[in-house]
Design an enzyme around this catalytic site. Sequence first.
Site, mmCIF file in Angstrom:
data_model
loop_
_atom_site.group_PDB
_atom_site.id
_atom_site.type_symbol
_atom_site.label_atom_id
_atom_site.label_comp_id
_atom_site.label_asym_id
_atom_site.label_seq_id
_atom_site.Cartn_x
_atom_site.Cartn_y
_atom_site.Cartn_z
ATOM 1 N N HIS A 54 -9.396 -2.392 97.404
ATOM 2 C CA HIS A 54 -8.177 -1.631 97.132
ATOM 3 C C HIS A 54 -7.159 -1.760 98.259
ATOM 4 O O HIS A 54 -6.001 -1.336 98.107
ATOM 5 C CB HIS A 54 -8.521 -0.154 96.900
ATOM 6 C CG HIS A 54 -7.811 0.441 95.729
ATOM 7 N ND1 HIS A 54 -6.464 0.254 95.498
ATOM 8 C CD2 HIS A 54 -8.255 1.224 94.712
ATOM 9 C CE1 HIS A 54 -6.111 0.902 94.405
ATOM 10 N NE2 HIS A 54 -7.182 1.500 93.898
ATOM 11 N N ASP B 13 -3.269 -2.922 94.269
ATOM 12 C CA ASP B 13 -3.460 -1.695 93.504
ATOM 13 C C ASP B 13 -3.966 -2.038 92.103
ATOM 14 O O ASP B 13 -4.169 -3.205 91.757
ATOM 15 C CB ASP B 13 -2.148 -0.917 93.431
ATOM 16 C CG ASP B 13 -1.676 -0.453 94.807
ATOM 17 O OD1 ASP B 13 -2.547 -0.092 95.624
ATOM 18 O OD2 ASP B 13 -0.458 -0.472 95.063
#
Length: 507
Positions: A478, A482
């Site tokens: 992450h 995104d």
Amino acid sequence: MAQVLEFKLPDLGEGLTEAEITRWLVQVGDVVEVDQPVVEVETAKAMVEVPCPYAGVITARFGEEGTELPVGAPLLTVAVGTPAVGAPASGGAADDALSEAADAPAAADESSGNVLVGYGTGAAPARRRRIRPARDVAAGSPAARREAPVARAEARAEAPASGPGRSLDAGHGTGSVGHSTESAGHGTEFEEGPVPVISPLVRKLARENGVDLRDLAGSGPDGLILRADVEDVMRAAAAAPLAAPAPATATARTTATGLGATFGSTREGAPAARRAAGSGTRVPLRGVRGAVADKLSRSRREIPDATTWVDADATELMHARVAMNAAGGPKVSLLALFARICTAALARHPELNSRVDMEAREIVQLDEVHLGFAAQTERGLVVPVVRDAHARDTESLSAEFARLSESARAGTLTPGELTGSTFTLNNYGVFGVDGSTPIINHPEAAMLGVGRIVPKPWVHQGELAVRQVVQLSLTFDHRVCDGGTAGGFLRFVADCVEQPAVLLRKV
């Protein structure tokens, strides 16, 4: 006169610092040629046959099968320049040969300089070997060294905890550093100085199980303490009959507080026999299994991962594969088709072909796609790497997958074929499962998972039909992107699975 040269475990490359002896290919007394393989070792990356850079007679071997050795540790000694080669050398003859060569320099020019081609090794450096007195030679035989730790552990288990304390005596310095001797009138005596241990892993094992390394006479060369020495003491302590607990003193701290606690005793000194039946079996984490454990643990610690998944209708992809293979030529594997889809998706979403440099606080997007794929073998999980997958067509990918898979099953993958991947494809459908949330192969940024392809009810062109359905999952770092980027990547992959003609836009 023959000159005895010592051959050490060479640098195996790729940052590897140790290897486990899996099989000796020669015996003491055998005649070897230059570059003849003498031992097979297992590293965290692959099985490797190590060639000897000298020609002559093997006079000694260091380490039994199953022993872990660090890079630079002695493997064997070879008598070179002897007029009578081929006669088997007994243990005494080998020791005599070593004594004669105590001051002989290692002749680098007699080696091939080609040990493990491509691994950056050369001839073994010169090494002076100390000649031990006769009493130390007898006590330092392999059999004596193996029996000494067990005998001491059993003696300590039967001895009262309030016996004589330890005394340090530097006068017994004729043996190897850290070698201990038993004195009837003065308890246990130790040499001053550091304890010779083969690796930090052995020191850690001893520390976690309360084994005092100064109690051990190592069975390795020059008294080097091996993993097997520590495990012998642990087994002896577990098997020894446990008497009523007594206050632990300096002499008895190993038996009373360390090993006893490890094998079932409570902190208050309760007998371990009550819990011995449920103590379980200890399986060492080493070789490939140890490397996988280290890498996955690091990935879980450092990478904040997330997983997204989607079901896709793979019927058209299966039909396309059948048509490709029916046209003649090399067969195309399903894994190769997914790899071709992956490289096209990474071209559209390069954020997922990257790694994170936390020291520089930068995301490094990589130009080449080196595609790793998870392969289950008898030695454990390995990840062979297809180099420059982005520049290969489907047939080339299929051939490379087949070659690497065969090498993985045979255990002959080189360290270079197991490192450097930038993205991993995980086909866990071969295990008969639909989905998974895998751990990212550190230091990569993402992994695509492919489940089994099975017939399921599916709405196709407005009607309910039985279609070949697959579940796809993407686990991603992450920090590099995104959900929008991850979802776009996975949706493109699913579209290509459902409509393979989508790939024609990228050809």
